[in-house]
Design a protein around this motif. Sequence first.
Motif, PDB file in Angstrom:
ATOM      1  N   GLN A 117      32.374   7.553   0.042  1.00 19.75           N
ATOM      2  CA  GLN A 117      32.973   6.374   0.537  1.00 19.75           C
ATOM      3  C   GLN A 117      34.171   6.500   0.629  1.00 19.75           C
ATOM      4  O   GLN A 117      34.958   6.106   1.753  1.00 19.75           O
ATOM      5  N   LYS A 118      34.977   7.233  -0.370  1.00 17.04           N
ATOM      6  CA  LYS A 118      36.405   7.416  -0.081  1.00 17.04           C
ATOM      7  C   LYS A 118      36.765   8.393   0.964  1.00 17.04           C
ATOM      8  O   LYS A 118      37.772   7.884   1.674  1.00 17.04           O
ATOM      9  N   ASP A 128      41.052  -2.387   9.390  1.00 16.70           N
ATOM     10  CA  ASP A 128      40.457  -2.729   8.204  1.00 16.70           C
ATOM     11  C   ASP A 128      39.550  -4.059   8.450  1.00 16.70           C
ATOM     12  O   ASP A 128      39.439  -5.035   7.615  1.00 16.70           O
ATOM     13  N   ASP A 162      33.496  -0.733   1.054  1.00 19.58           N
ATOM     14  CA  ASP A 162      35.176  -0.473   0.432  1.00 19.58           C
ATOM     15  C   ASP A 162      35.945  -1.673   0.962  1.00 19.58           C
ATOM     16  O   ASP A 162      36.742  -2.015  -0.117  1.00 19.58           O
ATOM     17  N   ASN A 163      35.876  -2.317   1.843  1.00 18.17           N
ATOM     18  CA  ASN A 163      36.750  -3.472   2.421  1.00 18.17           C
ATOM     19  C   ASN A 163      36.608  -4.412   1.416  1.00 18.17           C
ATOM     20  O   ASN A 163      37.249  -5.521   0.990  1.00 18.17           O
ATOM     21  N   ARG A 175      36.325   6.314   4.364  1.00 20.87           N
ATOM     22  CA  ARG A 175      37.229   5.299   4.623  1.00 20.87           C
ATOM     23  C   ARG A 175      38.628   6.015   5.427  1.00 20.87           C
ATOM     24  O   ARG A 175      39.171   5.391   6.444  1.00 20.87           O
ATOM     25  N   ASN A 187      30.373   7.627  -4.249  1.00 25.16           N
ATOM     26  CA  ASN A 187      31.657   7.174  -4.145  1.00 25.16           C
ATOM     27  C   ASN A 187      32.626   8.249  -3.623  1.00 25.16           C
ATOM     28  O   ASN A 187      33.774   7.803  -2.871  1.00 25.16           O
ATOM     29  N   SER A 224      31.766  -0.452  -4.774  1.00 30.02           N
ATOM     30  CA  SER A 224      31.546   0.933  -4.796  1.00 30.02           C
ATOM     31  C   SER A 224      30.125   1.211  -4.418  1.00 30.02           C
ATOM     32  O   SER A 224      29.057   0.499  -4.730  1.00 30.02           O
ATOM     33  N   VAL A 270      32.359   1.901   4.677  1.00 31.62           N
ATOM     34  CA  VAL A 270      33.574   0.929   4.708  1.00 31.62           C
ATOM     35  C   VAL A 270      33.632  -0.629   4.605  1.00 31.62           C
ATOM     36  O   VAL A 270      34.449  -1.126   4.234  1.00 31.62           O
TER      37      VAL A 270
END
Length: 114
Positions: free
Chosen positions: A7-8, A17, A81-82, A11, A4, A86, A78
């Motif tokens: 991932q953050k 997006d 995330d979109n 991004r 996670n 998670s 990403v």
Amino acid sequence: MKLNEYQKEARLFAVNDDLLHFTFGLLEEAGEAAGVLKRVYRGDDGYEDFNWSDYGLSEEAEKKLAAELGDILWHIAVIADNLGLSLDAIAEYNLSKLQSRKQRDMIKGSGDNR
Ligand SMILES: [Mg+2]
């Protein structure tokens, strides 16, 4: 690094997006990883040290393959995330699914619903 957290941070490098853009990127990167393995398999210059029986990669091939796998990971991060998913949850679900299949002797075969 936890998934996670990766991932953050991943991004932060996305230029938009657009889920379709990320999906095309994922497919492109998967193809690039396959291309590295193709060159290893063929024994191209810089890749000829590979031995399929022990999965030993030359240093150059290992670096190139790791770079492409990292690109694949970024795109998966990403895309997830979109969609509000998670990576930790995806990884946990995946391992749970595989554990269930292993316990039921269903690792081999095909289809998502085994
Ligand atoms: Mg790449």
